[in-house]
Every structure is written in structure tokens, then in C-alpha cells.
Write a protein that holds these residues in place. Structure first.
Motif, mmCIF file in Angstrom:
data_model
loop_
_atom_site.group_PDB
_atom_site.id
_atom_site.type_symbol
_atom_site.label_atom_id
_atom_site.label_comp_id
_atom_site.label_asym_id
_atom_site.label_seq_id
_atom_site.Cartn_x
_atom_site.Cartn_y
_atom_site.Cartn_z
ATOM 1 N N THR A 101 0.808 -1.218 0.000
ATOM 2 C CA THR A 101 0.000 0.000 0.000
ATOM 3 C C THR A 101 0.847 1.278 0.000
ATOM 4 N N THR A 102 2.124 1.140 -0.314
ATOM 5 C CA THR A 102 2.993 2.319 -0.266
ATOM 6 C C THR A 102 2.585 3.367 -1.301
ATOM 7 N N ASN A 103 1.869 2.934 -2.339
ATOM 8 C CA ASN A 103 1.445 3.895 -3.361
ATOM 9 C C ASN A 103 0.085 4.489 -3.058
ATOM 10 N N GLY A 104 -0.331 4.402 -1.817
ATOM 11 C CA GLY A 104 -1.615 4.995 -1.457
ATOM 12 C C GLY A 104 -2.578 3.977 -0.889
ATOM 13 N N ARG A 105 -3.691 4.479 -0.447
ATOM 14 C CA ARG A 105 -4.720 3.650 0.193
ATOM 15 C C ARG A 105 -5.370 2.722 -0.845
ATOM 16 N N PRO A 106 -5.475 1.439 -0.524
ATOM 17 C CA PRO A 106 -6.188 0.564 -1.464
ATOM 18 C C PRO A 106 -7.695 0.733 -1.306
ATOM 19 N N HIS A 107 -8.436 0.351 -2.314
ATOM 20 C CA HIS A 107 -9.877 0.217 -2.154
ATOM 21 C C HIS A 107 -10.081 -1.109 -1.432
ATOM 22 N N LEU A 108 -10.421 -1.029 -0.167
ATOM 23 C CA LEU A 108 -10.427 -2.248 0.645
ATOM 24 C C LEU A 108 -11.606 -2.249 1.610
ATOM 25 N N PHE A 109 -12.421 -3.299 1.510
ATOM 26 C CA PHE A 109 -13.609 -3.465 2.350
ATOM 27 C C PHE A 109 -13.353 -4.586 3.352
ATOM 28 N N VAL A 110 -13.704 -4.337 4.616
ATOM 29 C CA VAL A 110 -13.539 -5.363 5.657
ATOM 30 C C VAL A 110 -14.902 -5.719 6.250
ATOM 31 N N ASP A 111 -15.251 -7.005 6.233
ATOM 32 C CA ASP A 111 -16.364 -7.526 7.052
ATOM 33 C C ASP A 111 -15.722 -8.033 8.334
ATOM 34 N N PHE A 112 -15.953 -7.286 9.432
ATOM 35 C CA PHE A 112 -15.378 -7.690 10.728
ATOM 36 C C PHE A 112 -16.496 -8.373 11.516
ATOM 37 N N HIS A 113 -16.396 -9.685 11.625
ATOM 38 C CA HIS A 113 -17.459 -10.517 12.194
ATOM 39 C C HIS A 113 -17.168 -10.719 13.673
ATOM 40 N N SER B 93 -10.958 1.242 3.274
ATOM 41 C CA SER B 93 -12.092 2.073 2.851
ATOM 42 C C SER B 93 -13.303 1.920 3.755
ATOM 43 N N ALA B 94 -13.535 0.701 4.237
ATOM 44 C CA ALA B 94 -14.740 0.455 5.035
ATOM 45 C C ALA B 94 -14.522 -0.695 5.999
ATOM 46 N N VAL B 95 -15.046 -0.540 7.204
ATOM 47 C CA VAL B 95 -15.111 -1.634 8.181
ATOM 48 C C VAL B 95 -16.583 -1.763 8.563
ATOM 49 N N ILE B 96 -17.185 -2.860 8.163
ATOM 50 C CA ILE B 96 -18.600 -3.093 8.439
ATOM 51 C C ILE B 96 -18.713 -4.341 9.314
ATOM 52 N N GLY B 97 -19.362 -4.182 10.473
ATOM 53 C CA GLY B 97 -19.489 -5.294 11.406
ATOM 54 C C GLY B 97 -20.653 -6.208 11.064
ATOM 55 N N THR B 98 -20.478 -7.485 11.371
ATOM 56 C CA THR B 98 -21.554 -8.477 11.253
ATOM 57 C C THR B 98 -21.491 -9.388 12.478
ATOM 58 N N HIS B 99 -22.476 -10.255 12.613
ATOM 59 C CA HIS B 99 -22.554 -11.341 13.601
ATOM 60 C C HIS B 99 -23.660 -11.156 14.635
#
Ligand code: FE2
Length: 271
Positions: free
Chosen positions: A131-143, A162-168
């Protein structure tokens, strides 16, 4: 959750995709098989409706065929912080329109079974993505069970993903927001299923489960009403989140309460 989800996604997903034109559709499917895990048939069903990637959580291994199927597909994820040697992957790179969205599935440790440190795993994934060339487009499902753990994770990686969205928990929270570093966050997106229930389980079934020997009580999913819960995240070209918008479709979230939403919300975004 249960079978209600199946009807809800058939009813709502095509219209959502038509009207919102999302680049990527992600669904957590770990309770698709009547509450316990997911099968290859469920995955094919979700993909046929336009779902690009399916995340999961602690119920991922509940169905016998999942461990075999997950090794044949890249689009069904298990938590990335499961121990080395676990079948499948916790990272999927979805490519579309000459762009890439990295999708990561992680699971928490508070009030959950012991697994590898999700913070360390996320750091290693970011290093591997260079990621040294900048922020990736990255989505996290944090369960995860604990709101505090989900929030701590989101703040730790605010600006790096880019996003941390919780589930569970199966309960949608009212805290969708953009964090200071530009990460979209929601503690829990909620479930798609029957909310006239106890976390998607029939009320009588869950109350018996609590009052008797839990090992002897089968939990029966509720399947009467349909509500779809989700979230729409809009990203800038830089990968920074610009907008996060919870979605709730279906009139059964709280059936005994009057519908106080404005007419546009009550009709849903498909109208
Ligand atoms: Fe779960």
C-alpha cells in the motif's frame, strides 16, 4: 438467517442493483443454511442474484460440503485470521472496470472462540497488498460480538482501509459514519431475515434454549417476516469513503410499531 433471507433477497436485491448500480455487491452468508453455515447451492443462488463476494464467520464450517467447496472458489471467504492450514481464503480481489476492490473477512476474539489476532492479520494483508502507493480500495467484514472490538479495529485501521462493516450480532446499529481518516464504519449491519424473533431464532425456541439444557434444545430460525438490512458505501477514486447509507427494506423490522419513516424511506430505495 433462516429461510426468510432467501425470499427477501429475491424480492429486493434485483431492484437494489438496478436502482443503485453498485460496482460490487457483498453478502455475509454464514447463516444461509437455515441458520447454520452455507452450501455451494446457496452460494450459486446468491451469485445468480448479482452478489459478487460472500463473506462468513463462526458458522462457516457448519455444513459438510463447505470445506471442499471453499477450495474450489475464490468468492466465498472464511475469516482471514483462522489458523494457518484452514481451507479457503479470507481475502478476495474483485476486479471490475480496470479497478480492484480488496475484500477481507476477519473475525473477532472477544466473547468468540480463540483465533489469530485480527489486528496482526490485517496489518500483514496491508503489507502484502503493498500500500505504499496509497490507500487501497479495501472493504472489511469484521465478524464479531463486541462493539468495542469492532470499533477499536476500525479506529486502528482508519485511513488504511475504505470500510469496516461489522456483522454477527444480527442487530443493526445506528452508528454508520465516516471516521476522521476516511474509513466508512458501522458496528453491525444487522441481518436479513425475520426480526420478529430473537436474533433470527423463533422466540419460543430461543426462550426454551435459555431455560433448559442448551445442548438439547434445537434452535429454530424464524421465517415469518422478511427484512433486508444492508449498507451502501460510496468511495472516492482515492479509496476514501465519501458516504455510508444504511439500507432497510421490508416492513417487519418492528411489526408492532407504527411506521414513522417518511414515505420515500418506507417504500425503500427500489421505488
Ligand atoms: Fe456469526
Amino acid at each position: 438467517m433462516g429461510d426468510a433471507w432467501c425470499n427477501a433477497i429475491r424480492l429486493y436485491i434485483p431492484g437494489l442493483i438496478k436502482n443503485l448500480q453498485p460496482d460490487v455487491v457483498i453478502a455475509n452468508g454464514e447463516n444461509a443454511a437455515n441458520g447454520r453455515g452455507i452450501t455451494a447451492a446457496h452460494c450459486r443462488n446468491l451469485h445468480s442474484l448479482g452478489v459478487d463476494c460472500i463473506t462468513s464467520g463462526n458458522h462457516i464450517w457448519d455444513q459438510d460440503d463447505t470445506a471442499g467447496y471453499i477450495q474450489q472458489t475464490r468468492t466465498l471467504l472464511r475469516p482471514a485470521n483462522y489458523p494457518a492450514g484452514a481451507p479457503g481464503n479470507g481475502l478476495y480481489l474483485h476486479e471490475f472496470d480496470a479497478r480492484t476492490l480488496a475484500i477481507v473477512n476477519l473475525i473477532g476474539r472477544r466473547f468468540m472462540q480463540p483465533v489469530d489476532d485480527p489486528f496482526d492479520t490485517m496489518s500483514r494483508i496491508l503489507d502484502a497488498l503493498n500500500t505504499t502507493n496509497g490507500r487501497p480500495h479495501l472493504f472489511v467484514d469484521f465478524h464479531a460480538e463486541a462493539a468495542s472490538e469492532k470499533m477499536a479495529f476500525a479506529h486502528r485501521f482508519d485511513g488504511s482501509v475504505s470500510a469496516v462493516i461489522g456483522t454477527h450480532t444480527h442487530v443493526p446499529t445506528a452508528d454508520a459514519r465516516i471516521l476522521p481518516g476516511g474509513t466508512a464504519y458501522m458496528t453491525d449491519v444487522g441481518m436479513t431475515g425475520d426480526y420478529d424473533s430473537i436474533v433470527g431464532i423463533r422466540k419460543d425456541s430461543y426462550l426454551q434454549h435459555l431455560s433448559a439444557d442448551p445442548q438439547k434444545q434445537k434452535l429454530i430460525p424464524a421465517n415469518r417476516y422478511m427484512t433486508l438490512c444492508g449498507v451502501l458505501v460510496t468511495l472516492a477514486e482515492t479509496g476514501r469513503a465519501e458516504k455510508i447509507q444504511p439500507l432497510r427494506l421490508g416492513d417487519s423490522l418492528i411489526p408492532s410499531m407504527p411506521d414513522t419513516r417518511n414515505p420515500v424511506e418506507a417504500r425503500g430505495l427500489t421505488d
